[in-house]
Design a protein around this motif. Sequence first.
Motif, PDB file in Angstrom:
ATOM      1  N   ILE A   1       0.838  -1.198   0.000  1.00  0.00           N
ATOM      2  CA  ILE A   1       0.000   0.000   0.000  1.00  0.00           C
ATOM      3  C   ILE A   1       0.876   1.252   0.000  1.00  0.00           C
ATOM      4  N   TYR A   2       0.805   1.979  -1.098  1.00  0.00           N
ATOM      5  CA  TYR A   2       1.552   3.230  -1.262  1.00  0.00           C
ATOM      6  C   TYR A   2       0.802   4.346  -0.535  1.00  0.00           C
ATOM      7  N   THR A   3       1.510   5.058   0.337  1.00  0.00           N
ATOM      8  CA  THR A   3       0.872   6.099   1.149  1.00  0.00           C
ATOM      9  C   THR A   3       0.989   7.487   0.535  1.00  0.00           C
ATOM     10  N   GLY A   4       1.697   7.612  -0.570  1.00  0.00           N
ATOM     11  CA  GLY A   4       1.883   8.915  -1.202  1.00  0.00           C
ATOM     12  C   GLY A   4       0.786   9.244  -2.194  1.00  0.00           C
ATOM     13  N   GLU A   5       1.057  10.302  -2.992  1.00  0.00           N
ATOM     14  CA  GLU A   5       0.036  10.764  -3.928  1.00  0.00           C
ATOM     15  C   GLU A   5       0.554  10.950  -5.353  1.00  0.00           C
ATOM     16  N   ASN A   6       1.820  10.619  -5.603  1.00  0.00           N
ATOM     17  CA  ASN A   6       2.405  10.799  -6.924  1.00  0.00           C
ATOM     18  C   ASN A   6       2.294   9.505  -7.729  1.00  0.00           C
ATOM     19  N   ARG A   7       1.356   9.476  -8.647  1.00  0.00           N
ATOM     20  CA  ARG A   7       1.068   8.272  -9.428  1.00  0.00           C
ATOM     21  C   ARG A   7       2.277   7.809 -10.246  1.00  0.00           C
ATOM     22  N   GLU A   8       3.016   8.747 -10.853  1.00  0.00           N
ATOM     23  CA  GLU A   8       4.166   8.380 -11.679  1.00  0.00           C
ATOM     24  C   GLU A   8       5.274   7.742 -10.834  1.00  0.00           C
ATOM     25  N   GLU A   9       5.561   8.321  -9.676  1.00  0.00           N
ATOM     26  CA  GLU A   9       6.573   7.735  -8.781  1.00  0.00           C
ATOM     27  C   GLU A   9       6.157   6.337  -8.364  1.00  0.00           C
ATOM     28  N   TRP A  10       4.872   6.190  -8.027  1.00  0.00           N
ATOM     29  CA  TRP A  10       4.348   4.898  -7.603  1.00  0.00           C
ATOM     30  C   TRP A  10       4.507   3.860  -8.716  1.00  0.00           C
ATOM     31  N   ALA A  11       4.159   4.230  -9.947  1.00  0.00           N
ATOM     32  CA  ALA A  11       4.275   3.307 -11.084  1.00  0.00           C
ATOM     33  C   ALA A  11       5.728   2.887 -11.297  1.00  0.00           C
ATOM     34  N   ARG A  12       6.658   3.844 -11.197  1.00  0.00           N
ATOM     35  CA  ARG A  12       8.090   3.518 -11.329  1.00  0.00           C
ATOM     36  C   ARG A  12       8.543   2.592 -10.213  1.00  0.00           C
ATOM     37  N   TYR A  13       8.081   2.855  -9.003  1.00  0.00           N
ATOM     38  CA  TYR A  13       8.466   2.033  -7.853  1.00  0.00           C
ATOM     39  C   TYR A  13       7.974   0.599  -8.041  1.00  0.00           C
ATOM     40  N   ILE A  14       6.744   0.443  -8.478  1.00  0.00           N
ATOM     41  CA  ILE A  14       6.210  -0.901  -8.714  1.00  0.00           C
ATOM     42  C   ILE A  14       7.047  -1.613  -9.780  1.00  0.00           C
ATOM     43  N   GLU A  15       7.340  -0.916 -10.862  1.00  0.00           N
ATOM     44  CA  GLU A  15       8.102  -1.510 -11.964  1.00  0.00           C
ATOM     45  C   GLU A  15       9.524  -1.874 -11.549  1.00  0.00           C
ATOM     46  N   ASN A  16      10.175  -0.987 -10.799  1.00  0.00           N
ATOM     47  CA  ASN A  16      11.583  -1.202 -10.446  1.00  0.00           C
ATOM     48  C   ASN A  16      11.781  -2.019  -9.174  1.00  0.00           C
ATOM     49  N   GLN A  17      10.912  -1.864  -8.200  1.00  0.00           N
ATOM     50  CA  GLN A  17      11.125  -2.500  -6.899  1.00  0.00           C
ATOM     51  C   GLN A  17      10.271  -3.752  -6.671  1.00  0.00           C
ATOM     52  N   TRP A  18       9.115  -3.833  -7.296  1.00  0.00           N
ATOM     53  CA  TRP A  18       8.194  -4.949  -7.056  1.00  0.00           C
ATOM     54  C   TRP A  18       8.073  -5.856  -8.275  1.00  0.00           C
ATOM     55  N   ASN A  19       9.068  -5.854  -9.138  1.00  0.00           N
ATOM     56  CA  ASN A  19       9.045  -6.685 -10.336  1.00  0.00           C
ATOM     57  C   ASN A  19       9.403  -8.123  -9.947  1.00  0.00           C
ATOM     58  N   ILE A  20       8.409  -8.834  -9.373  1.00  0.00           N
ATOM     59  CA  ILE A  20       8.652 -10.188  -8.872  1.00  0.00           C
ATOM     60  C   ILE A  20       7.508 -11.112  -9.286  1.00  0.00           C
ATOM     61  N   TYR A  21       7.766 -12.392  -9.098  1.00  0.00           N
ATOM     62  CA  TYR A  21       6.762 -13.430  -9.298  1.00  0.00           C
ATOM     63  C   TYR A  21       6.694 -14.236  -8.009  1.00  0.00           C
ATOM     64  N   PRO A  22       5.767 -13.895  -7.121  1.00  0.00           N
ATOM     65  CA  PRO A  22       5.669 -14.607  -5.840  1.00  0.00           C
ATOM     66  C   PRO A  22       5.432 -16.103  -6.037  1.00  0.00           C
ATOM     67  N   VAL A  23       6.009 -16.910  -5.143  1.00  0.00           N
ATOM     68  CA  VAL A  23       5.871 -18.362  -5.219  1.00  0.00           C
ATOM     69  C   VAL A  23       4.401 -18.747  -5.047  1.00  0.00           C
ATOM     70  N   SER A  24       3.771 -18.317  -3.968  1.00  0.00           N
ATOM     71  CA  SER A  24       2.356 -18.657  -3.771  1.00  0.00           C
ATOM     72  C   SER A  24       1.546 -17.514  -3.176  1.00  0.00           C
ATOM     73  N   ALA A  25       2.180 -16.409  -2.879  1.00  0.00           N
ATOM     74  CA  ALA A  25       1.457 -15.245  -2.362  1.00  0.00           C
ATOM     75  C   ALA A  25       0.777 -14.517  -3.517  1.00  0.00           C
ATOM     76  N   LYS A  26      -0.303 -13.860  -3.182  1.00  0.00           N
ATOM     77  CA  LYS A  26      -0.971 -13.005  -4.168  1.00  0.00           C
ATOM     78  C   LYS A  26      -0.608 -11.565  -3.809  1.00  0.00           C
ATOM     79  N   LEU A  27       0.076 -10.879  -4.715  1.00  0.00           N
ATOM     80  CA  LEU A  27       0.545  -9.516  -4.490  1.00  0.00           C
ATOM     81  C   LEU A  27      -0.408  -8.523  -5.134  1.00  0.00           C
ATOM     82  N   THR A  28      -0.937  -7.591  -4.336  1.00  0.00           N
ATOM     83  CA  THR A  28      -1.847  -6.561  -4.827  1.00  0.00           C
ATOM     84  C   THR A  28      -1.297  -5.198  -4.437  1.00  0.00           C
ATOM     85  N   HIS A  29      -1.177  -4.308  -5.399  1.00  0.00           N
ATOM     86  CA  HIS A  29      -0.721  -2.942  -5.143  1.00  0.00           C
ATOM     87  C   HIS A  29      -1.945  -2.050  -4.959  1.00  0.00           C
ATOM     88  N   LEU A  30      -1.911  -1.232  -3.911  1.00  0.00           N
ATOM     89  CA  LEU A  30      -3.034  -0.353  -3.608  1.00  0.00           C
ATOM     90  C   LEU A  30      -2.541   1.040  -3.242  1.00  0.00           C
TER      91      LEU A  30
END
Length: 189
Positions: free
Chosen positions: A101-130
């Motif tokens: 859960i991103y607590t900020g308000e900058n959509r572009e920063e958030w999108a970059r963060y997801i792409e660069n930092q959360w670029n994963i394939y969880p083994v069995s967890a379901k990952l949801t960005h909010l």
Amino acid sequence: IHVYDKWFESGVVKMSSDLDMLGAKIFAEFNRQSLLGCRAPELRMYAPDNIPVHIFGSEDPIGRFRVMFFYDTDCSKCRMQTILLRNMLSTENFPVEFYAIYTGENREEWARYIENQWNIYPVSAKLTHLWDPEIDSDFQRKYGILQTPRMFLVAPDGTITGRGLDAAALSQMLHGIFDEVKLTYGSDE
């Protein structure tokens, strides 16, 4: 919170100043709903594609352990925890719902963060960005999010079982929940 409610707010014991009283009130109000053993407060947030997501509400099915990781893109501790969590989710077989859960308000920063930092394939967890850029969900008060990172573990019945966790503590709790205990008849265990 009990001490504040019973002694300070009631006026039985006086705080040394109005500023101290305000600080105690803010602390109590921002932590009251997210104590261990409490039912996780409902949140209505948005996925990256602006689809509303409701968690812990009446229309949200119960059934899996859930992790809520509140972070900000400019927070160095958040970046470190993200790396540790990313590694854990990519290597461990924990069947959990994980809400980043991103607590900020900058959509572009958030999108970059997801792409660069959360670029994963969880083994069995379901990952949801909010996120909740307008803060309509009141997540700060409901979960005491005065700073980031902040992490919670919620049991399948909706009860908060972990609060103020870091990646190592979360991993230890999840291992305790999901690892099979093998006992041998006649052993010390």
